[in-house]
Design a protein around this motif. Structure first.
Motif, PDB file in Angstrom:
ATOM      1  N   ASP A  77       0.852  -1.038  -0.044  1.00 37.08           N
ATOM      2  CA  ASP A  77       0.018   0.109  -0.042  1.00 37.08           C
ATOM      3  C   ASP A  77       0.993   1.326  -0.170  1.00 37.08           C
ATOM      4  N   GLY A  78       1.978   1.084   0.770  1.00 37.38           N
ATOM      5  CA  GLY A  78       2.846   2.398   0.878  1.00 37.38           C
ATOM      6  C   GLY A  78       3.371   2.803  -0.329  1.00 37.38           C
ATOM      7  N   ALA A  79       3.995   1.746  -0.976  1.00 39.52           N
ATOM      8  CA  ALA A  79       4.541   1.906  -2.445  1.00 39.52           C
ATOM      9  C   ALA A  79       3.625   2.322  -3.643  1.00 39.52           C
ATOM     10  N   LYS A  80       2.345   1.768  -3.423  1.00 45.97           N
ATOM     11  CA  LYS A  80       1.249   2.275  -4.483  1.00 45.97           C
ATOM     12  C   LYS A  80       1.113   3.837  -3.964  1.00 45.97           C
ATOM     13  N   ALA A  81       1.013   4.131  -2.697  1.00 45.38           N
ATOM     14  CA  ALA A  81       0.626   5.633  -2.462  1.00 45.38           C
ATOM     15  C   ALA A  81       1.802   6.437  -2.767  1.00 45.38           C
ATOM     16  N   VAL A  82       3.011   5.836  -2.830  1.00 47.17           N
ATOM     17  CA  VAL A  82       4.442   6.804  -3.709  1.00 47.17           C
ATOM     18  C   VAL A  82       3.916   6.755  -5.142  1.00 47.17           C
ATOM     19  N   ALA A  83       3.610   5.909  -5.707  1.00 45.31           N
ATOM     20  CA  ALA A  83       3.387   5.936  -6.937  1.00 45.31           C
ATOM     21  C   ALA A  83       2.292   6.851  -7.502  1.00 45.31           C
ATOM     22  N   SER A  84       1.118   6.801  -6.648  1.00 45.13           N
ATOM     23  CA  SER A  84       0.166   7.495  -7.227  1.00 45.13           C
ATOM     24  C   SER A  84       0.562   9.160  -6.580  1.00 45.13           C
ATOM     25  N   PHE A  85       1.142   9.299  -5.753  1.00 45.36           N
ATOM     26  CA  PHE A  85       1.588  10.839  -5.360  1.00 45.36           C
ATOM     27  C   PHE A  85       2.541  11.176  -6.663  1.00 45.36           C
ATOM     28  N   ARG A  86       3.488  10.502  -6.889  1.00 46.58           N
ATOM     29  CA  ARG A  86       4.162  10.983  -8.066  1.00 46.58           C
ATOM     30  C   ARG A  86       3.295  11.381  -9.382  1.00 46.58           C
ATOM     31  N   ASP A  87       2.368  10.285  -9.777  1.00 40.67           N
ATOM     32  CA  ASP A  87       1.695  10.550 -10.996  1.00 40.67           C
ATOM     33  C   ASP A  87       0.714  11.575 -10.718  1.00 40.67           C
ATOM     34  N   LYS A  88       0.156  11.810  -9.736  1.00 34.42           N
ATOM     35  CA  LYS A  88      -0.830  13.019  -9.588  1.00 34.42           C
ATOM     36  C   LYS A  88       0.089  14.543  -9.805  1.00 34.42           C
ATOM     37  N   ARG A  89       1.101  14.366  -9.279  1.00 33.61           N
ATOM     38  CA  ARG A  89       1.864  15.609  -9.546  1.00 33.61           C
ATOM     39  C   ARG A  89       2.317  15.870 -11.085  1.00 33.61           C
ATOM     40  N   LEU A  90       2.706  14.740 -11.495  1.00 37.14           N
ATOM     41  CA  LEU A  90       3.160  14.782 -13.020  1.00 37.14           C
ATOM     42  C   LEU A  90       1.726  15.118 -13.992  1.00 37.14           C
ATOM     43  N   LEU A  91       0.727  14.643 -13.615  1.00 40.66           N
ATOM     44  CA  LEU A  91      -0.611  14.858 -14.166  1.00 40.66           C
ATOM     45  C   LEU A  91      -0.526  16.365 -14.082  1.00 40.66           C
ATOM     46  N   HIS A  92      -0.694  17.064 -13.396  1.00 41.18           N
ATOM     47  CA  HIS A  92      -0.744  18.409 -13.012  1.00 41.18           C
ATOM     48  C   HIS A  92       0.469  19.294 -13.867  1.00 41.18           C
ATOM     49  N   LEU A  93       1.604  18.882 -13.721  1.00 37.13           N
ATOM     50  CA  LEU A  93       2.718  19.516 -14.431  1.00 37.13           C
ATOM     51  C   LEU A  93       2.521  19.312 -15.917  1.00 37.13           C
ATOM     52  N   GLU A  94       1.918  18.257 -16.443  1.00 38.89           N
ATOM     53  CA  GLU A  94       1.533  17.836 -17.870  1.00 38.89           C
ATOM     54  C   GLU A  94       0.679  18.970 -18.247  1.00 38.89           C
ATOM     55  N   ALA A  95      -0.264  19.271 -17.507  1.00 38.44           N
ATOM     56  CA  ALA A  95      -1.333  20.322 -17.899  1.00 38.44           C
ATOM     57  C   ALA A  95      -0.778  21.729 -18.033  1.00 38.44           C
ATOM     58  N   VAL A  96       0.157  22.098 -17.246  1.00 36.29           N
ATOM     59  CA  VAL A  96       0.772  23.230 -17.230  1.00 36.29           C
ATOM     60  C   VAL A  96       1.650  23.336 -18.699  1.00 36.29           C
ATOM     61  N   LEU A  97       2.420  22.131 -18.742  1.00 34.95           N
ATOM     62  CA  LEU A  97       3.514  22.267 -19.765  1.00 34.95           C
ATOM     63  C   LEU A  97       3.178  22.283 -21.044  1.00 34.95           C
ATOM     64  N   ILE A  98       1.816  21.614 -21.213  1.00 37.54           N
ATOM     65  CA  ILE A  98       1.143  21.566 -22.595  1.00 37.54           C
ATOM     66  C   ILE A  98       0.901  22.982 -23.134  1.00 37.54           C
ATOM     67  N   GLY A  99       0.664  24.108 -22.129  1.00 38.82           N
ATOM     68  CA  GLY A  99       0.773  25.417 -22.585  1.00 38.82           C
ATOM     69  C   GLY A  99       1.690  26.140 -22.772  1.00 38.82           C
ATOM     70  N   ARG A 100       2.827  25.779 -22.295  1.00 37.64           N
ATOM     71  CA  ARG A 100       3.938  26.777 -22.355  1.00 37.64           C
ATOM     72  C   ARG A 100       5.170  26.185 -22.523  1.00 37.64           C
ATOM     73  N   GLU A 101       6.263  27.031 -23.188  1.00 41.84           N
ATOM     74  CA  GLU A 101       7.410  26.427 -23.344  1.00 41.84           C
ATOM     75  C   GLU A 101       8.280  26.225 -22.153  1.00 41.84           C
ATOM     76  N   TRP A 102       8.479  27.480 -21.449  1.00 44.04           N
ATOM     77  CA  TRP A 102       9.072  27.641 -20.072  1.00 44.04           C
ATOM     78  C   TRP A 102       8.122  27.722 -19.071  1.00 44.04           C
ATOM     79  N   LEU A 103       8.389  27.508 -17.794  1.00 43.81           N
ATOM     80  CA  LEU A 103       7.451  27.546 -16.472  1.00 43.81           C
ATOM     81  C   LEU A 103       7.096  28.916 -16.293  1.00 43.81           C
ATOM     82  N   ALA A 104       8.024  30.155 -16.534  1.00 44.25           N
ATOM     83  CA  ALA A 104       7.787  31.524 -16.048  1.00 44.25           C
ATOM     84  C   ALA A 104       8.245  32.407 -17.032  1.00 44.25           C
TER      85      ALA A 104
END
Lengths: 219, 219
Positions: free
Chosen positions: B128-155
Motif C-alpha cells: 500500500d505504501g509503495a502504491k501511495a508513493v507511485a500515485s503521489f508521483r503521478d498526481k503531480r506529473l499530471l498537473h505538471l503535464e497540464a501546465v507544460l502543454i500550454g507553455r515552453e518554459w515555466l515562467a
C-alpha cells in the motif's frame, strides 16, 4: 499594506488540521506583524479558478494587490522582502537564511514526507524500499541534530528558515521518531512556543472548526 | 567576478554521474555566462571541514569571496541576483520564477525522489505504501503535464526554475515513467538541448572521469 489575502481551503478532514500549509504563511505573517485576511476555496471540488491560481490544486496562495503567488516557500521569501523578522537585510545574513530555507524544504522535508506517506499506508517497514526510506530520514535527522545541538535557531536569529524547518519536523508529530533526536525535539518545542505560532495554529483550527459549525461542509 | 568556486566531490560511482547536484549550479553558471572554477572534496571519507561547509555532507557549495553557500536551490537564487538569464529583475516576474523554483524543489522533487528510493530498492510496487508513493508521483506529473502543454518554459522565458524542474524530471531517466506525460518529456528534451546544459553535463562527466584516470580514487 493591508491588502494581503491568504487563501486556503474552506474545510479539511480532521487529520491535516493544524498542519495545512496556510499555517506556515499565517505564522510568517504573525511574526512579521503584517495585516492580512483569509479567504477560502472549496476543498472539494477544486475548480478551474483554483488551478489557475495554484496549478497543483493545493493551498495556500497569497495575493497582494495584482500579485498572486503560490508555494509556501516562495511566499515566505516574498514576505521576507518586507520584514526583517523573516529575512535579514544584510546580504551575507540573507544567503545564510536562504540556504536553510532550501535545506528545510529540499533536504529535510522530502525524506520525512516519503516516510510519512509510507507510515500512513500502515505497511510494516520491512521491505528494502521502506527500510531505505527510514534510513534516509534518520541520516538527515542525525546531521540536523548535530547542527541544532550548537544553536538556538538555524541562521542567527529566528527567521523564515525556522518556520519551514519546524513545519518539516512537525511531520513526526504523533510518532516517536524524534525521541532519538533530542536537540531536534527541543528546537520544535522552542519554535512552537512562540506566540506567533500559537496564534497561527489556533487561527487555522478555528477556521476549519467554523466550517464544521456553519455546515459549509459535512462529511 | 572571477572568484566563484563551485565545490563538488572528487569522485562518485558510475550511477550518479551526470546527476550530481553540482550539475544544476554548473548549468546555471553557464546560462549566466559567469566565470567559475571547480574544486573537489573527498567523496569518502567526508571530513569535518566538509561538514563545516555543508552540514549534511552533501555537495555542492559555492564560495564567492568570503561568502559560502550550500543547497543548490539557494545557490541558484543567489546567482539569480547577478544574472537575468536566471531570474528576471522585475518584481512580478521574479515572484513568478520564485514560485516555480519552489514548485520544482518542494512539490515535484519530493514525490519523485520517494519513488526513486523505492525503485532503487527493486521492491515490487505492490505494498500500500509503495502504491501511495507511485500515485503521489503521478498526481503531480499530471498537473505538471497540464501546465507544460500550454507553455515552453515555466515562467515566461527560460529561468532558474526550468533548471530545477528539469533536474527533478531527470530522476526518471532510465525508466518509462514520463512516457505517459509527453509534454513533460518534450520539456526535458527542450531544456537538455540547451548548450549550457550540454556543457555542464559534459564537464561533470569529464570531472569524474579525470578522477578515474588519475587514480584519485579506485573502487
Amino acid at each position: 499594506m493591508s491588502d494581503l489575502i491568504l487563501t486556503t481551503f474552506d474545510w479539511v478532514p480532521e487529520r491535516p488540521r493544524g498542519y495545512v500549509r496556510d499555517l506556515r504563511v499565517r505564522w510568517a505573517l504573525e511574526e512579521a506583524g503584517l495585516p492580512y485576511r483569509v479567504e477560502s476555496v472549496p476543498f472539494d471540488p477544486r475548480g478551474p479558478e483554483h488551478f489557475a491560481r495554484q496549478p497543483f490544486g493545493q493551498v495556500p496562495w497569497l495575493t497582494d494587490g495584482e500579485m498572486s503567488i503560490f508555494e509556501s516557500g516562495a511566499i515566505l521569501l516574498y514576505l521576507g522582502e518586507r520584514s526583517e523578522a523573516l529575512m535579514p537585510a544584510k546580504a551575507s545574513a540573507r544567503a545564510e537564511v536562504l540556504q536553510w530555507v532550501f535545506a528545510a524544504l529540499n533536504s529535510m522535508e522530502p525524506p520525512f514526507l516519503a516516510w510519512l506517506v509510507l507510515s500512513f499506508a500502515k505497511d510494516p517497514f520491512t521491505t528494502d524500499g521502506a527500510k531505505a526510506v527510514a534510513s534516509f530520514r534518520d541520516k538527515r535527522l542525525l546531521h540536523l541534530e548535530a547542527v541544532l545541538i550548537g544553536r538556538e535557531w538555524l541562521a542567527g536569529g529566528f527567521s523564515a528558515a525556522d518556520i519551514l524547518m519546524t513545519e518539516a519536523l512537525r511531520l513526526f508529530d504523533g510518532s516517536d521518531v524524534l525521541a532519538a533526536f533530542p536537540a531536534c525535539q527541543r528546537y520544535v518545542l522552542r519554535a512552537t512556543s512562540r506566540p506567533a505560532f500559537g496564534k497561527a495554529h489556533a487561527d487555522q483550527l478555528a477556521h476549519f472548526a467554523a466550517a464544521d459549525a456553519t455546515g459549509a461542509r459535512h462529511q
